[in-house]
Design an enzyme around this catalytic site. Structure first.
Site, PDB file in Angstrom:
ATOM      1  N   CYS A 121     -26.358 -68.604 -34.625  1.00 43.31           N
ATOM      2  CA  CYS A 121     -25.546 -68.991 -35.788  1.00 43.31           C
ATOM      3  C   CYS A 121     -26.292 -68.806 -37.114  1.00 43.31           C
ATOM      4  CB  CYS A 121     -25.081 -70.427 -35.641  1.00 43.31           C
ATOM      5  SG  CYS A 121     -24.250 -70.741 -34.075  1.00 43.31           S
ATOM      6  N   HIS A 257     -22.580 -72.377 -42.324  1.00 41.16           N
ATOM      7  CA  HIS A 257     -22.121 -72.023 -40.980  1.00 41.16           C
ATOM      8  C   HIS A 257     -21.039 -73.012 -40.564  1.00 41.16           C
ATOM      9  CE1 HIS A 257     -21.866 -71.230 -36.808  1.00 41.16           C
ATOM     10  NE2 HIS A 257     -22.529 -72.308 -36.433  1.00 41.16           N
ATOM     11  N   ASN A 288     -15.959 -72.072 -34.264  1.00 37.33           N
ATOM     12  CA  ASN A 288     -17.358 -71.675 -34.478  1.00 37.33           C
ATOM     13  C   ASN A 288     -17.554 -70.273 -33.896  1.00 37.33           C
ATOM     14  OD1 ASN A 288     -20.112 -71.241 -34.358  1.00 37.33           O
ATOM     15  ND2 ASN A 288     -20.608 -73.288 -33.630  1.00 37.33           N
TER      16      ASN A 288
END
Ligand SMILES: CC(C)(COP(=O)(O)OP(=O)(O)OC[C@H]1O[C@@H](n2cnc3c(N)ncnc32)[C@H](O)[C@@H]1OP(=O)(O)O)[C@@H](O)C(=O)NCCC(=O)NCCS
Length: 338
Positions: A121, A257, A288
């Site tokens: 990420c 993020h 996500n």
């Protein structure tokens, strides 16, 4: 003393950002059965309403090419102008070759330098940092950065630790030379002592030695990751702001993020951003998407008319590794809003 020839150093800038999401929109209710959860629990604990996932026939490469084309349009460039392609992904299915070389070829960028990186990420901000260095050193004039994932390939529908959070998509940016600095120093790092906080259930080695030949999927220690992301990562963001010679009050746009809406809210609180700072909250609909989440969230802000060229943006990625990276950048005047 003999000196070697070197390219003149310059500054760098983001020229355009684009992205594509998986075509399928999956509501919470479609996932809650096997994990004994509820739409209400997921909304309250994560802010998520849906996540985008790719159709079975849509490959990681398809997502990358779509995102690259959108970024080219936004930047007003073609593949032939690209000197380097950096793909950040943890879901490319082959150990070798890197997917980036095929992408460069299909985008008309050959013989551009092309390589994949793995920073989960944090990957997009890692790649932007690398691209900034390549451009500033004169090693490349234009770099295509892609963050792309088909996280659904590593989802276990019965896992309640992380699988329900994950989505598929790709986001891309073109980074080019600039007369003035428009990308601040990248503040990045890792903490391998916490490598077990987000992990694959077992490694490929288990296939080789036959100890476990089931398909590996992802897991996380949710509260550990939550605390790290909500309380330690804002310090990284603050360092990136300081490294750019700015204060939190100078930030116009915050693009973290997209892991959890509550993490985003904690970060805003710790950082002391302005009340009118635009905050990316793409997590609610997209989920996500790991390395793709920051450019996808950026793409949405442009498409919805929430941001415009010239604004000062802070972007920060964090996740498996544990790894993190942040930088401040001036948003580009895009040729398209995607
Ligand atoms: C995963 C996450 C949403 C879980 O939320 P949480 O508030 O930390 O939940 P906890 O694990 O503390 O569990 C709280 C309760 O919810 C339950 N629970 C855990 N997961 C659940 C789920 N998916 N559905 C329903 N209930 C769940 C637990 O059993 C526990 O119940 P109890 O109080 O009766 O014991 C949260 O930890 C998180 O977002 N972590 C970081 C995620 C992240 O950023 N990951 C990727 C990094 S890039």
């Amino acid at each position: 003393m003999t000196a070697l020839a070197a390219s003149a150093p310059t500054y760098s800038q983001i020229l355009g950002v684009g992205g594509v999401r998986g075509e399928l929109v999956i509501p919470n209710d479609d996932l809650v059965g096997p994990i004994d959860s509820s739409d209400e629990w997921i909304r309250q604990r994560t802010g998520m309403i849906t996540r985008h996932r790719a159709k079975p026939e849509t490959t990681l490469k398809d997502l990358c090419l779509g995102a690259a084309d959108a970024a080219f349009d936004a930047a007003g460039v073609t593949g032939a102008q690209i000197d380097a392609v950096i793909l950040s992904s943890v879901t490319h299915m082959a150990q070798t070759p890197a997917l980036a070389t095929t992408l460069a070829y299909e985008l008309g960028a050959t013989p551009a330098a092309a390589f994949d990186i793995s920073a989960a990420c944090a990957g997009y901000c890692y790649a932007v940092g690398l691209a900034d260095s390549l451009v500033r050193s004169g090693q490349a004039e234009k770099v295509l950065v892609i963050g792309a994932e088909r996280m659904s390939d590593f989802v276990d529908p019965t896992d309640r630790s992380i699988s329900f959070l994950l989505g598929d998509g790709a986001g891309a940016a073109v980074i080019g030379a600039s007369d003035t600095p428009k990308i601040g120093p990248t503040v990045w790092g890792s903490d391998g002592s916490q490598a077990g906080a987000i992990y694959q259930t077992h490694t490929w080695q288990t296939f080789k030695d036959g100890t476990d030949t089931s398909w590996p999927t992802l897991r996380q220690e949710g509260p550990t990751v939550f605390k790290w992301a909500a309380f330690e990562i804002p310090r990284v963001a603050a360092r990136a702001i300081e490294a750019a010679g700015l204060s939190p009050q100078d930030i116009d746009v915050f693009i973290p993020h997209q892991a959890n809406m509550r993490i985003i809210d904690q970060m805003i609180k710790h950082l002391g951003l302005r009340d009118d700072c635009v905050v990316a909250r793409d997590i609610a609909e997209t989920g996500n998407t790991s390395a793709a989440s920051i450019p996808l969230a950026t793409e949405r802000l442009y498409r919805e008319g929430q941001v415009h060229g010239g604004q000062i943006a802070l972007q920060i990625g964090f996740g498996a590794g544990l790894a993190f990276a942040a930088q401040v950048a001036i948003l580009p005047e895009q040729k398209t809003a995607n």
